[in-house]
Design a protein around this motif. Structure first.
Motif, short mmCIF file in Angstrom:
data_model
loop_
_atom_site.label_atom_id
_atom_site.label_comp_id
_atom_site.label_asym_id
_atom_site.label_seq_id
_atom_site.Cartn_x
_atom_site.Cartn_y
_atom_site.Cartn_z
N GLU A 247 1.11 -1.27 0.58
CA GLU A 247 0.44 0.24 -0.16
C GLU A 247 0.74 1.43 0.16
N SER A 248 1.29 2.13 -1.08
CA SER A 248 1.94 3.14 -1.52
C SER A 248 1.03 4.30 -2.16
N ASP A 249 1.51 5.61 -2.69
CA ASP A 249 0.69 5.81 -3.70
C ASP A 249 2.17 5.90 -4.50
N ILE A 250 3.40 5.43 -4.66
CA ILE A 250 4.12 5.00 -5.49
C ILE A 250 5.30 3.37 -6.07
N SER A 251 3.38 2.50 -5.53
CA SER A 251 3.67 1.02 -5.80
C SER A 251 4.08 0.91 -6.97
N ASP A 252 3.45 1.55 -8.04
CA ASP A 252 3.92 0.96 -9.33
C ASP A 252 5.52 1.14 -9.89
N ASN A 253 6.40 1.83 -8.52
CA ASN A 253 7.56 2.21 -8.79
C ASN A 253 8.71 1.59 -8.30
N LEU A 254 7.78 -0.07 -6.98
CA LEU A 254 8.70 -0.30 -6.26
C LEU A 254 8.52 -1.95 -6.91
N GLU A 255 9.65 -2.52 -6.51
CA GLU A 255 9.79 -3.99 -6.20
C GLU A 255 10.62 -4.45 -5.23
N LEU A 256 10.42 -5.54 -5.23
CA LEU A 256 10.38 -6.42 -3.84
C LEU A 256 10.48 -7.73 -4.09
N TYR A 257 11.86 -8.12 -3.19
CA TYR A 257 13.15 -9.58 -3.27
C TYR A 257 11.86 -9.78 -1.78
N THR A 258 12.53 -10.83 -1.92
CA THR A 258 12.64 -11.59 -0.39
C THR A 258 14.09 -11.78 -0.33
N VAL A 259 15.06 -11.76 0.73
CA VAL A 259 16.29 -11.91 0.80
C VAL A 259 16.02 -12.83 1.57
N LYS A 260 17.38 -13.92 0.64
CA LYS A 260 17.06 -15.35 1.83
C LYS A 260 18.55 -15.74 1.42
N ASN A 261 18.93 -16.40 2.86
CA ASN A 261 20.30 -16.75 3.95
C ASN A 261 20.83 -17.50 2.76
N VAL A 262 21.95 -17.75 2.81
CA VAL A 262 23.18 -18.90 2.06
C VAL A 262 24.10 -19.29 3.01
N PRO A 263 24.62 -20.30 2.79
CA PRO A 263 25.79 -20.79 3.93
C PRO A 263 27.09 -20.72 3.39
N VAL A 264 28.12 -19.71 4.57
CA VAL A 264 29.22 -19.41 4.38
C VAL A 264 30.01 -20.22 4.66
N SER A 265 31.20 -20.26 4.75
CA SER A 265 32.07 -21.33 5.23
C SER A 265 33.10 -20.36 5.34
N LEU B 108 18.83 -12.38 -3.52
CA LEU B 108 17.73 -11.56 -3.67
C LEU B 108 16.67 -12.36 -4.37
N ILE B 109 15.16 -12.88 -4.13
CA ILE B 109 14.51 -13.84 -4.97
C ILE B 109 13.53 -12.35 -5.31
N PRO B 110 12.97 -12.74 -6.34
CA PRO B 110 12.28 -11.38 -6.84
C PRO B 110 10.04 -11.78 -6.30
N LEU B 111 9.59 -10.83 -5.39
CA LEU B 111 8.32 -11.37 -5.22
C LEU B 111 7.22 -10.64 -6.12
N LYS B 112 6.19 -10.98 -6.32
CA LYS B 112 4.96 -10.41 -7.03
C LYS B 112 4.06 -10.52 -6.23
N LEU B 113 3.36 -9.06 -6.32
CA LEU B 113 1.93 -8.46 -5.16
C LEU B 113 0.88 -10.20 -5.43
N TRP C 256 13.52 -6.58 0.57
CA TRP C 256 14.06 -6.00 0.10
C TRP C 256 13.26 -4.99 -1.00
N VAL C 257 12.97 -3.78 -0.53
CA VAL C 257 12.33 -3.23 -1.63
C VAL C 257 13.37 -2.29 -2.38
N ARG C 258 13.42 -1.85 -3.88
CA ARG C 258 13.72 -1.29 -4.33
C ARG C 258 13.06 0.01 -5.01
N VAL C 259 13.14 0.83 -4.87
CA VAL C 259 12.40 2.15 -5.99
C VAL C 259 12.63 1.84 -7.17
N LYS C 260 12.16 2.37 -8.22
CA LYS C 260 12.38 2.16 -10.04
C LYS C 260 12.20 3.63 -10.41
#
Length: 82
Positions: A7-25, A48-53, A68-72
């Motif tokens: 819900e935003s006045d700029i929702s058309d300019n937002l991209e969402l990503y879920t942040v996944k953890n990766v193993p680090v040795s 960063l894995i893209p999310l769709k509404l 993660w929220v990216r403004v484009k």
């Protein structure tokens, strides 16, 4: 599971990503700058894995999770509520 929605006045300019953890040795080399929050092996946020509404994300009890929220594109300067 939870549905993703914006819900935003700029929702058309937002991209969402879920942040996944990766193993680090090897988080750091033997000689490293001080100031790292963590230096040992483990699971670290990276991918960063893209999310769709309307897409569902799996929520885990007792674990930190991020979106993660990216403004484009062109967005008017000022404060915007997301």
């Amino acid at each position: 599971m939870a549905d993703v929605d914006i819900e935003s006045d700029i929702s058309d300019n937002l991209e969402l990503y879920t942040v996944k953890n990766v193993p680090v040795s090897v988080a750091t080399y033997v000689h490293y700058d001080h100031g790292y929050e963590a230096t040992g092996s483990g699971m670290y946020p990276d991918a960063l894995i893209p999310l769709k509404l309307g897409e569902q994300v799996k929520l885990s009890v007792g674990k930190w999770q991020s979106i993660w929220v990216r403004v484009k594109g062109e967005v008017a300067p000022g404060k915007h509520t997301v």
